[in-house]
Design an enzyme around this catalytic site. Sequence first.
Site, short mmCIF file in Angstrom:
data_model
loop_
_atom_site.label_atom_id
_atom_site.label_comp_id
_atom_site.label_asym_id
_atom_site.label_seq_id
_atom_site.Cartn_x
_atom_site.Cartn_y
_atom_site.Cartn_z
N THR A 1 27.95 -18.63 -23.44
CA THR A 1 26.66 -18.11 -23.01
C THR A 1 26.88 -16.98 -22.01
O THR A 1 27.98 -16.79 -21.49
CB THR A 1 25.81 -19.19 -22.32
OG1 THR A 1 26.31 -19.42 -20.99
CG2 THR A 1 25.82 -20.50 -23.09
N ASP A 2 25.83 -16.25 -21.74
CA ASP A 2 25.85 -15.34 -20.60
C ASP A 2 25.37 -16.12 -19.37
O ASP A 2 25.03 -17.31 -19.45
CB ASP A 2 24.98 -14.11 -20.86
CG ASP A 2 25.45 -12.89 -20.07
OD1 ASP A 2 26.12 -13.06 -19.05
OD2 ASP A 2 25.12 -11.76 -20.48
N TRP A 3 25.29 -15.45 -18.26
CA TRP A 3 25.04 -16.06 -16.94
C TRP A 3 23.76 -16.90 -16.93
O TRP A 3 22.66 -16.38 -17.10
CB TRP A 3 24.95 -14.94 -15.90
CG TRP A 3 24.81 -15.37 -14.49
CD1 TRP A 3 23.67 -15.71 -13.86
CD2 TRP A 3 25.86 -15.48 -13.51
NE1 TRP A 3 23.91 -16.03 -12.55
CE2 TRP A 3 25.26 -15.89 -12.30
CE3 TRP A 3 27.23 -15.26 -13.53
CZ2 TRP A 3 25.99 -16.08 -11.13
CZ3 TRP A 3 27.96 -15.45 -12.37
CH2 TRP A 3 27.35 -15.86 -11.18
N ASP B 1 22.18 -18.70 -18.96
CA ASP B 1 21.20 -18.47 -20.00
C ASP B 1 20.67 -19.75 -20.64
O ASP B 1 19.67 -19.70 -21.34
CB ASP B 1 21.76 -17.52 -21.07
CG ASP B 1 21.48 -16.07 -20.72
OD1 ASP B 1 20.44 -15.82 -20.08
OD2 ASP B 1 22.29 -15.20 -21.05
#
Length: 741
Positions: free
Chosen positions: A287-289, A291
Amino acid sequence: MIAQALYKNPDAPIDERVEDLLQRMTLYEKIGQMTQLDITLINKTGNQRNVELVEEKAVELIRDHHIGSFLNGEAVAPDQWYEFMNRLTRIAVKESRLEIPIIYGIDHMHGASYLSGSTIFPHNINLGATFDESHSFETARITAIESADLGHHWTFAPVLDLGLNPYWPRFWETYGEDPHLASVMGAAYVRGYQNNEDIAPYRTAATSKHFLAYSNPASGWDRSPVQVSMQMIHEMHRPSFQAAINAGLKTVMLNSGEINGVPVHASKEIVTGLLREKMGFDGVVVTDWDDIGKLVDFHKVAEDYQEATYMAIEAGIDMNMTPTTLEFNKALLSLVKDGRISKKRINESVRRILKLKFDLGLFEHPYPRNDRMNRIGMESHRQKALRAAEESLVVLKNDGNVLPLKNPDNILLFGPCAKSKRNLAGGWTIGWQGGSEDQYPEGMNTLCDALQKKYPNASIHYADSIPVDGTPTEQKTFLESTSSADLLIYAAGEEPYTEFVGNVTDLRLPGRQLDEIALLNRSASPTVLIMIAGRPRIITDIIKETDAFIFAGLPGFEGADAIANLLSGTTVPSGKLPFSYPQHTGHFVNYHHKPSAVYFFNRDQANVIIQDSNATTSLFEFGDGLSYTTFEYDNLVLSATEITAGKVLTASVTITNTGDVTGKESVLWFISDLAGRITRPVKILKHFEKVELAPGEKATLTFEIQPEKILSYPDSKGIPILEPGRFTVNAGPLTETFILK
């Protein structure tokens, strides 16, 4: 007993080692491997800066919660990174019951950008402008050489989104608006970073991001909604990621936004259906930060964190960049105990994560080393960054051949970027939003510094104010003071930003800068505008009166020297725009637009629409870029005028340097499909090649047209369509037509 385990045997097949380790792990140990935490939880400062490990915090997270990955930091000296990573990796092996090493992720976006003293290359938008994949390859290769020894084995690069919307604040992180260009450059990055014998015994993993269609939100703001057809996803947004996967890509980071109303982190259709099943990706999806958390408080598709976790795991994520809490661990454990997530599903993700760690040799070489630090920022690396910066500068206007400037006596320098180091490098440099000016290397030149060194016998005067608010008399006096200068240089642009911090509502260059340039254009001396920015700011109101214009983008730590070399003629410009430079703030189209996207009408005759495939509403077009020499395109020849599926048609063109200096020319080959069941772009790049020619020298370049590869396009399910009909092939000003039977 552990020492005798199969997974500890480096000679055993990796798949067998993975399965042996997997069956020894508890459920909570597996969930720990799926968790990535931020450095702020184990750093003495409690933030990204300074990188000083708090051992007791690291021990607790690894021993009690089995955390398998950490990320980020900011630029510190190599020995400081070594000390931090040496202690952290040893804690991981010592405190992990099964001695599972961590994998450390970091945003080394254009060189080892979170490492002091490293080589900092131009950002991707500049690399795209070179139309030379070797620069992307070398950026990646040198990033790995300078950082892998320190335990940085996983970088969150390259960005493979397309730069379609100039409002988007991550525009400069892309290679430009074209899918083929992004595919070639991205695949070169993956090869350079992952297939690097110079970092042995270590190996490294690249991350292509942000899967996918992230870069064209309707509003232009970061993380905001995208509406796009699946057909367009397959044709425009998929190819760059597919090329990276085909090059051996090990990890993918997801789009933080939503596509057609569904956040990508909750989309099984995108993550599992498209990425896994159709595109064949078998690596780690991260995932991104935060998310997963954003599914609750940003996208609002989940009522609580546990439900958001369920949605993301079901979609197909493997590792969660949590990144500052253990909420994910608790939620996932509860979901498995409640029977909503199966242990089999957990094993799928952990199997991929463990395989990545075995592939990178982390079980055999978990610790950093400090005996090759002399390679960080070495002169040969900086020279490669300089060459990349030089070839990335795009000269878009040069009226009266005011450039190059030879042997000047007096240069006047203006603008907010003239004495700034940080503006040359942009975001993701030293820190997330760029470092403060005093954090940049002492030996790095500003544009003012570089010009003084390039022209030691000239007077280089920087003026930090221009009297745009002054009286007519004050302005007249100012203009008279500039009239004896050989050249007026205005370094316009932006301060560093990335992500949502860079959201804007107006694409015009800030008004003060426009007013200052407009006043300078009234001088008797010629004016050169240099745009140092991460996106094309609108300059339509002042460009006509400006004598020369250079789009410098974000050329990195060697950027000022590259600009000075170009201005002086030490190097000959060869950059070409990898995007369409907009003319208007509220209307912009990409070069590969559909025929109906750009048209005009006859005001004197009702209901008459005039279309022209060469028409544009851009200020400058994709592929534009001037040189100090001239190139003539001649003799575009096709090996046949008709072709059938399974055959190959070869196009060739002769390029001659008709000028007085040696130069490089990027030859761009476009294909136009003149009729299709699904509307076709007016043209689309299919091949490019860069050639260097001495004055009078010529070269014949070829382009092989394989119908299945070059002339087909995907339907909404990604299935290729190959339709008989007329096509054109274009190189430079030349066009030829052929027929697919």
